[in-house]
Design an enzyme around this catalytic site. Structure first.
Site, PDB file in Angstrom:
ATOM      1  N   LYS A  22       0.829  -1.211   0.000  1.00 34.67           N
ATOM      2  CA  LYS A  22       0.000   0.000   0.000  1.00 34.67           C
ATOM      3  C   LYS A  22       0.865   1.262   0.000  1.00 34.67           C
ATOM      4  O   LYS A  22       0.667   2.168  -0.806  1.00 34.67           O
ATOM      5  CB  LYS A  22      -0.884  -0.005   1.259  1.00 34.67           C
ATOM      6  CG  LYS A  22      -1.508   1.343   1.584  1.00 34.67           C
ATOM      7  CD  LYS A  22      -2.422   1.302   2.788  1.00 34.67           C
ATOM      8  CE  LYS A  22      -1.773   1.579   4.115  1.00 34.67           C
ATOM      9  NZ  LYS A  22      -1.461   2.976   4.425  1.00 34.67           N
ATOM     10  N   ASN A  23       1.836   1.314   0.902  1.00 35.37           N
ATOM     11  CA  ASN A  23       2.585   2.561   1.066  1.00 35.37           C
ATOM     12  C   ASN A  23       3.609   2.794  -0.040  1.00 35.37           C
ATOM     13  O   ASN A  23       4.251   3.833  -0.082  1.00 35.37           O
ATOM     14  CB  ASN A  23       3.241   2.616   2.453  1.00 35.37           C
ATOM     15  CG  ASN A  23       2.173   2.766   3.535  1.00 35.37           C
ATOM     16  OD1 ASN A  23       1.023   3.084   3.231  1.00 35.37           O
ATOM     17  ND2 ASN A  23       2.544   2.522   4.776  1.00 35.37           N
ATOM     18  N   CYS A 116      -5.728   7.606   8.733  1.00 37.07           N
ATOM     19  CA  CYS A 116      -5.962   7.043  10.062  1.00 37.07           C
ATOM     20  C   CYS A 116      -5.665   8.084  11.129  1.00 37.07           C
ATOM     21  O   CYS A 116      -4.731   8.874  11.006  1.00 37.07           O
ATOM     22  CB  CYS A 116      -5.072   5.814  10.267  1.00 37.07           C
ATOM     23  SG  CYS A 116      -5.689   4.369   9.390  1.00 37.07           S
ATOM     24  N   ARG A 121      -0.946  14.794  12.833  1.00 40.43           N
ATOM     25  CA  ARG A 121      -0.193  14.402  11.644  1.00 40.43           C
ATOM     26  C   ARG A 121      -0.007  15.656  10.796  1.00 40.43           C
ATOM     27  O   ARG A 121      -0.771  15.931   9.870  1.00 40.43           O
ATOM     28  CB  ARG A 121      -0.924  13.304  10.858  1.00 40.43           C
ATOM     29  CG  ARG A 121      -1.033  12.008  11.635  1.00 40.43           C
ATOM     30  CD  ARG A 121      -1.691  10.903  10.825  1.00 40.43           C
ATOM     31  NE  ARG A 121      -0.786  10.282   9.872  1.00 40.43           N
ATOM     32  CZ  ARG A 121      -1.129   9.247   9.101  1.00 40.43           C
ATOM     33  NH1 ARG A 121      -2.347   8.737   9.170  1.00 40.43           N
ATOM     34  NH2 ARG A 121      -0.265   8.715   8.260  1.00 40.43           N
ATOM     35  N   ASP A 309       4.250   0.691  11.913  1.00 41.89           N
ATOM     36  CA  ASP A 309       3.098  -0.019  11.341  1.00 41.89           C
ATOM     37  C   ASP A 309       3.000  -1.470  11.814  1.00 41.89           C
ATOM     38  O   ASP A 309       2.034  -2.161  11.484  1.00 41.89           O
ATOM     39  CB  ASP A 309       3.141   0.031   9.805  1.00 41.89           C
ATOM     40  CG  ASP A 309       2.965   1.445   9.292  1.00 41.89           C
ATOM     41  OD1 ASP A 309       2.517   2.309  10.054  1.00 41.89           O
ATOM     42  OD2 ASP A 309       3.285   1.693   8.108  1.00 41.89           O
ATOM     43  N   ARG A 403      -8.597  -0.811   4.053  1.00 41.70           N
ATOM     44  CA  ARG A 403      -7.741   0.230   3.480  1.00 41.70           C
ATOM     45  C   ARG A 403      -6.381  -0.321   3.077  1.00 41.70           C
ATOM     46  O   ARG A 403      -5.729   0.231   2.194  1.00 41.70           O
ATOM     47  CB  ARG A 403      -7.489   1.341   4.518  1.00 41.70           C
ATOM     48  CG  ARG A 403      -8.713   2.069   4.944  1.00 41.70           C
ATOM     49  CD  ARG A 403      -8.333   3.159   5.874  1.00 41.70           C
ATOM     50  NE  ARG A 403      -7.507   4.106   5.120  1.00 41.70           N
ATOM     51  CZ  ARG A 403      -7.314   5.352   5.452  1.00 41.70           C
ATOM     52  NH1 ARG A 403      -7.865   5.826   6.537  1.00 41.70           N
ATOM     53  NH2 ARG A 403      -6.560   6.135   4.722  1.00 41.70           N
TER      54      ARG A 403
HETATM   55  N1  EPU Z   1       5.344  14.912  10.512  1.00 42.03           N
HETATM   56  C1  EPU Z   1       5.419  16.252  10.799  1.00 42.03           C
HETATM   57  N2  EPU Z   1       5.333  17.134   9.764  1.00 42.03           N
HETATM   58  C2  EPU Z   1       5.192  16.732   8.476  1.00 42.03           C
HETATM   59  C3  EPU Z   1       5.122  15.336   8.189  1.00 42.03           C
HETATM   60  C4  EPU Z   1       5.203  14.452   9.249  1.00 42.03           C
HETATM   61  O1  EPU Z   1       5.547  16.663  11.958  1.00 42.03           O
HETATM   62  O2  EPU Z   1       5.109  17.587   7.583  1.00 42.03           O
HETATM   63  C5  EPU Z   1       5.384  13.947  11.631  1.00 42.03           C
HETATM   64  C6  EPU Z   1       4.041  13.223  11.750  1.00 42.03           C
HETATM   65  O3  EPU Z   1       3.118  13.959  12.511  1.00 42.03           O
HETATM   66  C7  EPU Z   1       4.434  11.925  12.410  1.00 42.03           C
HETATM   67  C8  EPU Z   1       5.860  11.688  11.883  1.00 42.03           C
HETATM   68  O4  EPU Z   1       6.320  12.930  11.357  1.00 42.03           O
HETATM   69  O5  EPU Z   1       4.461  12.081  13.801  1.00 42.03           O
HETATM   70  C9  EPU Z   1       5.975  10.607  10.827  1.00 42.03           C
HETATM   71  O6  EPU Z   1       5.147  10.918   9.739  1.00 42.03           O
HETATM   72  P1  EPU Z   1       5.487  10.491   8.245  1.00 42.03           P
HETATM   73  O7  EPU Z   1       5.347  11.717   7.391  1.00 42.03           O
HETATM   74  O8  EPU Z   1       6.772   9.777   8.217  1.00 42.03           O
HETATM   75  O9  EPU Z   1       4.339   9.470   7.936  1.00 42.03           O
HETATM   76  P2  EPU Z   1       3.280   9.516   6.752  1.00 42.03           P
HETATM   77  O10 EPU Z   1       3.977   9.825   5.476  1.00 42.03           O
HETATM   78  O11 EPU Z   1       2.116  10.320   7.145  1.00 42.03           O
HETATM   79  C10 EPU Z   1       3.633   6.998   6.144  1.00 42.03           C
HETATM   80  C11 EPU Z   1       2.744   5.804   5.989  1.00 42.03           C
HETATM   81  C12 EPU Z   1       2.249   5.381   7.358  1.00 42.03           C
HETATM   82  C13 EPU Z   1       3.451   5.048   8.226  1.00 42.03           C
HETATM   83  C14 EPU Z   1       4.393   6.251   8.295  1.00 42.03           C
HETATM   84  C15 EPU Z   1       5.662   5.980   9.061  1.00 42.03           C
HETATM   85  C16 EPU Z   1       1.778   6.132   3.811  1.00 42.03           C
HETATM   86  C17 EPU Z   1       0.579   6.402   2.999  1.00 42.03           C
HETATM   87  N3  EPU Z   1       1.616   6.146   5.134  1.00 42.03           N
HETATM   88  O12 EPU Z   1       2.817   7.999   6.731  1.00 42.03           O
HETATM   89  O13 EPU Z   1       1.466   4.206   7.163  1.00 42.03           O
HETATM   90  O14 EPU Z   1       3.021   4.730   9.524  1.00 42.03           O
HETATM   91  O15 EPU Z   1       4.752   6.662   6.954  1.00 42.03           O
HETATM   92  O16 EPU Z   1       6.350   4.915   8.530  1.00 42.03           O
HETATM   93  O17 EPU Z   1       2.849   5.861   3.278  1.00 42.03           O
HETATM   94  C18 EPU Z   1      -0.104   2.587   7.769  1.00 42.03           C
HETATM   95  O18 EPU Z   1       0.202   1.992   6.718  1.00 42.03           O
HETATM   96  O19 EPU Z   1      -0.816   2.066   8.668  1.00 42.03           O
HETATM   97  C19 EPU Z   1       0.393   3.945   7.982  1.00 42.03           C
HETATM   98  C20 EPU Z   1      -0.099   4.776   8.873  1.00 42.03           C
END
Ligand code: EPU
Length: 424
Positions: A22-23, A116, A121, A309, A403
């Site tokens: 997915k990711n 989620c 976030r 995850d 999802r």
């Molecule tokens: N963060 C910030 N500012 C930003 C972006 C992120 O403070 O501009 C913080 C977030 O609040 C969080 C941390 O950085 O506390 C990590 O966020 P990240 O941006 O790395 O995660 P994401 O891109 O929102 C993806 C995956 C998630 C997975 C995380 C971490 C996708 C679509 N989602 O999320 O997947 O947990 O990376 O590996 O790629 C899941 O599959 O269940 C899932 C939540």
């Protein structure tokens, strides 16, 4: 509303091939906006987040065919810069259309992303990075309005405060279309970021360092116009979920189409918990012990650390392991909704005052209950707990699980579980 009815106590055993991640596929679908020719994607999971992303692509002008696990994306005759609100607000990854459309059309309007509920976030790193590349972004209500000057995005040096997966991907996509060199420092190193870079390189992008903390992208500002085919990497979290299913039920599982190296950050804990693991180039085999041992202390970290995850699934497993284990969540501030639900099934878990560490005293058996998934991995963890529990469990809110798992009920049934989806 959909739910799963699970009759626990069956040993998970058998073989399964793991589908695409997915990711990995979600950012790649956003990146496909940069291609003016046909893009073919193999191994695309049929999950609701992929269907919603396809709706976004169709909404902005692309033609999409989805047959089996193959997606064909036909170029847009006219590309709209309005991302449909309904899909954008459902998913976190919709924010990646910001970098993609800013790069491709110089303009994008999109609603704040959903996804989620894992606590705060933020998207500040996405916005700061794109602004550093010359974008003008302002927010009105829950909508972001973004534009570039006439010359489009320009390459620059960006240091991320945290190694955000999404921000790295957004900037990587945008930088592919920018003029000049972009360097992303403190970049995320997750395998899904590397898969995105591989995809962009097939399109013609010049990228170095994906998979390390510094990624350099040399952009020309030109068009990409090449038919490309890409196969999505296997889903390491789906694989991990099924390994834990076997581990929790004293079972055995052989998973194919996996990349054992990507699983290492958590399979090392499964070994410590008493499982026997063997891996070859695309296969992993797990034999579970009679009872799992404790894991000591697990701390979630960015890749190659223990993945957030898999945190909820391990919390479920450690609930029935010997003695005490601890898990500390450091990536998200609100990823603990599984704790209250696992307690309904007899788990002895409590949260420390900062709500980031779970102290788990393993019990011999969990019992069936009616529990609710509050997010995707919470749902996966509850299904795992139900497989190992005495009696019947109902896991409500199956929509969350759908999802990210193509058909968890078929996969687990093939491995010997008694699990039925229901619509109520
Ligand atoms: N963060 C910030 N500012 C930003 C972006 C992120 O403070 O501009 C913080 C977030 O609040 C969080 C941390 O950085 O506390 C990590 O966020 P990240 O941006 O790395 O995660 P994401 O891109 O929102 C993806 C995956 C998630 C997975 C995380 C971490 C996708 C679509 N989602 O999320 O997947 O947990 O990376 O590996 O790629 C899941 O599959 O269940 C899932 C939540």
């Amino acid at each position: 509303m959909r739910q799963y009815r699970i009759c626990g106590g069956k040993r998970i055993s058998g073989e399964l091939a793991i589908g695409g991640a997915k990711n990995a596929v979600l950012p790649i679908l956003a990146a496909a906006c940069l291609n003016k020719s046909e893009t073919t994607i193999h191994n695309c999971p049929r999950i609701s987040d992929a269907f919603d992303t396809i709706k976004i692509l169709e909404g902005i002008g692309f033609g999409v065919e989805f047959l089996g696990n193959t997606l064909k994306i036909h170029p847009a005759k006219e590309l709209s810069h309005e991302v449909p609100d309904e899909c954008a607000t459902k998913m976190r990854s919709s924010i990646l259309f910001m970098g993609a459309l800013l790069g491709q059309t110089g303009k994008v309007n999109l609603a704040l992303p959903g996804g989620c509920n894992l606590g705060e976030r933020a998207i500040d790193l996405h916005i700061k990075g794109l602004e550093a590349m010359g974008a003008k972004i302002h927010q009105e209500g829950n909508k972001l309005f973004c534009e570039t000057e006439k010359q489009g995005l320009c390459g620059t040096k960006i240091k991320l405060d945290t190694a955000s997966v999404g921000a790295t991907e957004n900037l990587l996509i945008a930088a592919t279309k920018a003029k000049g060199e972009t360097v992303i420092e403190n970049a995320a190193r997750e395998p899904e970021v590397v898969d995105l870079a591989q995809f962009l390189k097939k399109m013609g992008a010049k990228i170095r360092g994906a998979g390390t903390g510094t990624i350099a992208i040399s952009g020309t500002g030109g068009e990409f116009n090449k038919e490309i085919t890409h196969e999505i990497i296997p889903d390491r979290i789906v694989a991990g979920t099924y390994l834990v299913a076997a581990a929790m039920t004293g079972g055995y599982v052989r998973l194919t189409n996996v990349r054992p190296f990507d699983l290492a950050p958590f399979t090392m804990y499964l070994s410590e918990m008493g499982c026997t693991l063997r891996a070859s180039h695309d296969t992993v085999i797990l034999h579970a012990p009679q009872r799992l041992r404790p894991a000591g202390r697990i701390v979630t970290k960015v890749h190659p650390g223990f993945p957030t995850d898999m945190q909820a699934q391990f919390a479920a497993a450690l609930s029935i392991a010997e003695k005490r284990s601890e898990i500390t969540e450091t990536i998200f501030e609100g990823r603990s909704s599984h704790v209250q639900e696992l307690r309904k099934m007899g788990a002895n878990i409590h949260l420390t005052a900062d709500k980031q560490t779970f102290v788990i005293d393993g019990v011999r058996r969990l019992h069936g209950a009616t529990v609710a998934a509050h997010d995707l991995r919470c749902g996966a963890a509850l299904i795992l707990a139900a497989l190992a529990a005495d009696g019947e469990t109902i896991v409500q809110n199956a929509e969350f699980v759908e999802r990210g798992y193509e058909s968890i009920e078929n996969d687990l049934t093939a491995l010997g579980a008694d699990i039925r989806p229901e619509t109520i």
